[in-house]
Design an enzyme around this catalytic site. Structure first.
Site, PDB file in Angstrom:
ATOM      1  N   GLY A  50     -61.000  32.655 -15.355  1.00  0.00           N
ATOM      2  CA  GLY A  50     -60.896  31.525 -14.111  1.00  0.00           C
ATOM      3  C   GLY A  50     -59.329  31.289 -13.740  1.00  0.00           C
ATOM      4  N   GLN A 195     -71.383  33.853 -15.678  1.00  0.00           N
ATOM      5  CA  GLN A 195     -70.562  32.577 -15.856  1.00  0.00           C
ATOM      6  C   GLN A 195     -71.418  31.729 -15.334  1.00  0.00           C
ATOM      7  OE1 GLN A 195     -69.521  35.740 -14.391  1.00  0.00           O
ATOM      8  NE2 GLN A 195     -67.373  36.063 -14.705  1.00  0.00           N
ATOM      9  N   ASP A 236     -60.184  32.637  -6.265  1.00  0.00           N
ATOM     10  CA  ASP A 236     -59.156  33.264  -6.987  1.00  0.00           C
ATOM     11  C   ASP A 236     -57.784  33.724  -6.223  1.00  0.00           C
ATOM     12  OD1 ASP A 236     -61.604  34.019  -8.594  1.00  0.00           O
ATOM     13  OD2 ASP A 236     -59.900  34.634  -9.883  1.00  0.00           O
TER      14      ASP A 236
END
Ligand code: MRU
Length: 345
Positions: A50, A195, A236
């Site tokens: 993350g 995830q 991201d």
């Protein structure tokens, strides 16, 4: 604080503790680190993952590197930690928060005299604390956009596990749930690393937030049948024009959301903005090992002779983003001009 108890990393007695996310939800194990190369390996192998979480972890990694180097040679510690700084920087390529956090740590070096650890630890803890505060602010901003009795879909894990705490996309969901607005959260399982199934579902259940896991390919029919109100995801790296790199499959969801008239929200702190690149085509997309697709636990899923392509991220064009939520405020349909104005605000 309500809905804010989970931490992916913490510092205690000169060591860094990471919750091993490879083991969830089956096992809750914490690994202790006292050196930076092992921290870089933990990031690469996704003990912690993350974007904001790996930035914070790398910042603590710098403290560990300086601690060892200063004990070895107090006059030369800056030189001695350079290789380890590089190892941390190169541990994963797509999330810009990693290099952003290392840059902040490096900016402390010139003002340090004597033992670097107190000053570097203070900075790493500040980065950590500021991330949690940003998530709470984004949570409130994002939640203010949601209607009551809302059904939302999220992808990957952009929660407490992916950040300093509280989460970005899951921060919005937590704030909205606390305000009584969330009826149901749907989580894509998020192949191949799962995830969504393993981390998001586990994290939401810790807070007793209702969550239903779907396979990634059920998203279109979910949107058609279940009256989803919003798709809410993290990021991201966000380019200057608002293009968003996020977990592979995010782009699919943005196209599906637009087709079904469902709003698409990206939640990310300004540490995820990379204004040095004009658009998403310049973002380096990490390709991860074929084994992640090849095997599921012990079971081989792909026959010998078939090759595998495993890009970990994709880029959603800015025109598919209805709202970008940052700690500095909301941007509808982000553009280069509006992002610049937000940053300079
Ligand atoms: O490969 P991962 O698990 O590190 O990918 C994580 C994501 O794509 C998240 O959505 C992103 O980092 C935002 S986390 C707040």
């Amino acid at each position: 604080m309500q809905y804010d108890t989970l931490r992916a990393m913490y510092w205690q007695e000169n060591q860094l503790y990471l919750l091993d996310q490879r083991k969830l939800p089956q096992e809750q194990t914490t690994i202790v680190y006292d050196n930076a190369p092992e921290v870089a390996k933990a990031i690469r192998e996704m003990v912690v993952r993350g974007a904001p979480a790996i930035g914070i972890t790398a910042a603590y990694g710098v403290v560990l590197a300086a601690q060892k180097a200063y004990a070895r040679n107090p006059d030369n510690w800056i030189l001695l930690i350079e290789t380890e700084m590089q190892q941390l920087a190169q541990s994963r390529p797509t999330a810009v928060n990693l290099v952003w956090a290392l840059r902040r740590m490096r900016a402390c070096f010139p003002s340090i005299t004597g033992d670097p650890v107190p000053k570097l630890l203070t900075e790493a803890q500040k980065i950590h604390r500021e991330d949690i505060e940003a998530n709470h602010r984004m949570g409130d901003y994002g939640a203010s956009l949601l209607p009551s009795l809302c059904r939302v879909l999220t992808h990957c894990n952009a929660g407490a596990l992916a950040t300093g705490g509280y989460g970005t996309a899951l921060g919005v969901i937590r704030s909205a749930f606390a305000a009584g607005k969330i009826m149901q959260v749907y989580a894509d399982e998020t192949r191949p690393w799962l995830q969504g199934a393993r981390l998001t579902a586990w994290e939401l259940r810790q807070d007793k937030i209702p969550v239903t896991v779907i396979v990634d390919s059920a998203a279109a029919v979910l949107m058609k049948q279940k009256s989803i109100n919003w798709v809410i995801v993290g990021a991201d790296r966000i380019a200057a024009n608002g293009d968003v790199a996020n977990k592979i499959g995010t782009y699919n969801l943005a196209i599906l959301a637009r087709t079904h008239g469902i709003k698409f929200m990206v939640v990310a702190p300004t540490s995820t903005l990379d204004l040095s690149i004009s658009d998403g085509s310049k973002i380096v997309i990490e390709e991860r090992p074929a084994e992640e697709v090849h095997t599921l636990g012990e079971q081989i899923m792909v026959p010998a002779g078939a090759s595998v392509w495993n890009p970990a991220f994709d880029v959603t064009p800015a025109e598919l983003v209805d709202v970008l939520v940052t700690e500095k405020g909301l941007l509808e349909h982000p553009t280069t001009a509006s992002l610049m104005a937000l940053i300079n605000n």
